[in-house]
Each structure stands twice: as structure tokens, then as C-alpha cells.
Design a protein around this motif. Sequence first.
Motif, PDB file in Angstrom:
ATOM      1  N   ILE A  38       0.858  -1.194   0.000  1.00  0.00           N
ATOM      2  CA  ILE A  38       0.000   0.000   0.000  1.00  0.00           C
ATOM      3  C   ILE A  38       0.891   1.239   0.000  1.00  0.00           C
ATOM      4  CG2 ILE A  38      -1.595   1.400   1.390  1.00  0.00           C
ATOM      5  CD1 ILE A  38      -2.886  -1.179   2.333  1.00  0.00           C
ATOM      6  N   LEU A  39       1.916   1.217   0.853  1.00  0.00           N
ATOM      7  CA  LEU A  39       2.803   2.363   0.971  1.00  0.00           C
ATOM      8  C   LEU A  39       3.642   2.575  -0.288  1.00  0.00           C
ATOM      9  CD1 LEU A  39       3.992   1.747   4.635  1.00  0.00           C
ATOM     10  CD2 LEU A  39       2.243   3.362   3.853  1.00  0.00           C
ATOM     11  N   LEU A  40       4.075   1.500  -0.906  1.00  0.00           N
ATOM     12  CA  LEU A  40       4.938   1.619  -2.081  1.00  0.00           C
ATOM     13  C   LEU A  40       4.161   1.817  -3.376  1.00  0.00           C
ATOM     14  CD1 LEU A  40       7.601  -1.139  -1.334  1.00  0.00           C
ATOM     15  CD2 LEU A  40       7.879   1.336  -1.156  1.00  0.00           C
ATOM     16  N   LEU A  41       3.196   0.943  -3.619  1.00  0.00           N
ATOM     17  CA  LEU A  41       2.531   0.956  -4.912  1.00  0.00           C
ATOM     18  C   LEU A  41       1.027   1.223  -4.840  1.00  0.00           C
ATOM     19  CD1 LEU A  41       4.246  -2.282  -6.282  1.00  0.00           C
ATOM     20  CD2 LEU A  41       4.933   0.064  -6.732  1.00  0.00           C
ATOM     21  N   GLY A  42       0.475   1.192  -3.664  1.00  0.00           N
ATOM     22  CA  GLY A  42      -0.974   1.356  -3.538  1.00  0.00           C
ATOM     23  C   GLY A  42      -1.730   0.088  -3.917  1.00  0.00           C
ATOM     24  N   LEU A  43      -1.011  -0.993  -4.236  1.00  0.00           N
ATOM     25  CA  LEU A  43      -1.653  -2.236  -4.645  1.00  0.00           C
ATOM     26  C   LEU A  43      -1.998  -3.164  -3.474  1.00  0.00           C
ATOM     27  CD1 LEU A  43       0.535  -3.104  -7.753  1.00  0.00           C
ATOM     28  CD2 LEU A  43      -1.739  -2.077  -7.717  1.00  0.00           C
ATOM     29  N   GLY A  44      -1.535  -2.814  -2.320  1.00  0.00           N
ATOM     30  CA  GLY A  44      -1.761  -3.662  -1.141  1.00  0.00           C
ATOM     31  C   GLY A  44      -3.226  -3.876  -0.833  1.00  0.00           C
ATOM     32  N   LEU A  45      -4.064  -2.893  -1.174  1.00  0.00           N
ATOM     33  CA  LEU A  45      -5.500  -3.047  -0.937  1.00  0.00           C
ATOM     34  C   LEU A  45      -6.076  -4.195  -1.753  1.00  0.00           C
ATOM     35  CD1 LEU A  45      -6.734   0.648  -0.720  1.00  0.00           C
ATOM     36  CD2 LEU A  45      -6.492  -1.008   1.123  1.00  0.00           C
ATOM     37  N   LEU A  46      -5.499  -4.466  -2.914  1.00  0.00           N
ATOM     38  CA  LEU A  46      -5.955  -5.588  -3.736  1.00  0.00           C
ATOM     39  C   LEU A  46      -5.652  -6.931  -3.083  1.00  0.00           C
ATOM     40  CD1 LEU A  46      -4.942  -4.340  -7.297  1.00  0.00           C
ATOM     41  CD2 LEU A  46      -7.211  -4.325  -6.244  1.00  0.00           C
ATOM     42  N   ILE A  47      -4.754  -6.939  -2.134  1.00  0.00           N
ATOM     43  CA  ILE A  47      -4.432  -8.155  -1.387  1.00  0.00           C
ATOM     44  C   ILE A  47      -5.240  -8.208  -0.088  1.00  0.00           C
ATOM     45  CG2 ILE A  47      -2.594  -9.369  -0.133  1.00  0.00           C
ATOM     46  CD1 ILE A  47      -0.634  -8.195  -2.206  1.00  0.00           C
ATOM     47  N   ILE A  48      -5.288  -7.105   0.628  1.00  0.00           N
ATOM     48  CA  ILE A  48      -5.911  -7.084   1.954  1.00  0.00           C
ATOM     49  C   ILE A  48      -7.435  -7.172   1.890  1.00  0.00           C
ATOM     50  CG2 ILE A  48      -6.244  -5.686   4.028  1.00  0.00           C
ATOM     51  CD1 ILE A  48      -3.368  -4.672   3.643  1.00  0.00           C
ATOM     52  N   VAL A  49      -8.067  -6.374   1.048  1.00  0.00           N
ATOM     53  CA  VAL A  49      -9.537  -6.303   1.030  1.00  0.00           C
ATOM     54  C   VAL A  49     -10.186  -7.646   0.695  1.00  0.00           C
ATOM     55  CG1 VAL A  49     -11.530  -5.219  -0.087  1.00  0.00           C
ATOM     56  CG2 VAL A  49      -9.606  -3.812   0.666  1.00  0.00           C
TER      57      VAL A  49
END
Length: 192
Positions: A38-49
Motif C-alpha cells: 500500500i505504501l509503495l505501490l498502492g496495490l496492497g489493498l488488492l491483497i488485503i480487502v
Amino acid sequence: MSEEYDWLTLDEDEEILWDGKISQKSMIGTYVVGVPLILLLGLGLLIIVPSYLIVKHTDYVITSKGVYKKTGILSRSVTEIEYEKIQNTAFSAGPVARYFGYGDVDISTAGGSGVEMKLRAVEDPQGVQKRLSRLVKRAQGARGEEDTEGKADVLDEILVELRAIRESVEAREGDARGQTGGARQPDGRGDR
């Protein structure tokens, strides 16, 4: 029954003995990977949610008659396995899961190929598996007693039928002996 289990349809004499969800602790790995993304690419939400929604919308229930699993975010899928159909139960937990006190409980059925239902990442998997195993043995033991009584009744009917056949055969042999006039031998057999 609470609104939490509006998806569960129980028989009148069926009661809930245990209920559970996927442990929130199982999300630790997801957070470890997802937060930096999330902090680096903003893609972490695609994993967490998606992972969070799966955890939130999965329920497990053990009743006096069987095991239920509800999954689904937009749609709903409910699976039920009655105790009479359960062949084997097992639990497993990797090192991280064991440390945090959660693991999987696998349920296999007779005639099925492999694991039919997995209670994923439940708290105290060994306790859940032991409880489930006791309930299965109790249900199948009661069924086994009914089967034994049913088999005894069938065997009694067969015995009555065999006696009737024997009497009929002996009566025919007696009639046949009377018609031939054969003398009876000392061992009870007539002339041949």
C-alpha cells in the motif's frame, strides 16, 4: 436463532453446539505483505480487502446433526455434511498457525474423493476436531445399533422361513417314503 445465522435451516430437534469463523490472526501474513505494498505501490489493498472479506463472510457451525459451512461475499454458498456421512476428520497447523493457535480441520466423507469440507484457520483446531470426532462416533454408534437391530430382525425372518422350508421338505420326504413303502433304516433313512 439469531440473525447472524439466517442462512442456517435447522430441524426442530437440532441445536448449535459450536460456531466459528476464520481466525483474524490468519490475516497476519496478508498484512505483512499488503501494508508495504500500500505504501509503495498502492496495490496492497488488492491483497488485503479480498482476504478480509473472505474472513468476514465465512462461517462454520457444528450442530447436533451435522457440520455447516457458509461462504460468499456477493452470493452465498452453504454446505452441509451429516455425521452419518463423515468417514474421517483431521486437523493441521503450520508453525505460524500453531504459534497463534489456529489451524485447519479437514472432513472427509464416505465415497468422496479427498477432503469434502475444510474449516480453514479456526481457533483451537485440535479441540474442534476432537469434538467433531466424538459427535460423529456417537451418531454412527447410534446408527450402528439400529442397523444391528434391523439385521437381527432380518435374520429372525430368514430363520422362520428356513424352518418352514425344512418342514415342507421333510413332509414331502415322508409322503414319498409312504408311497414307496420303503423300510426305515436304523439311522432314520429309508430304502434307496
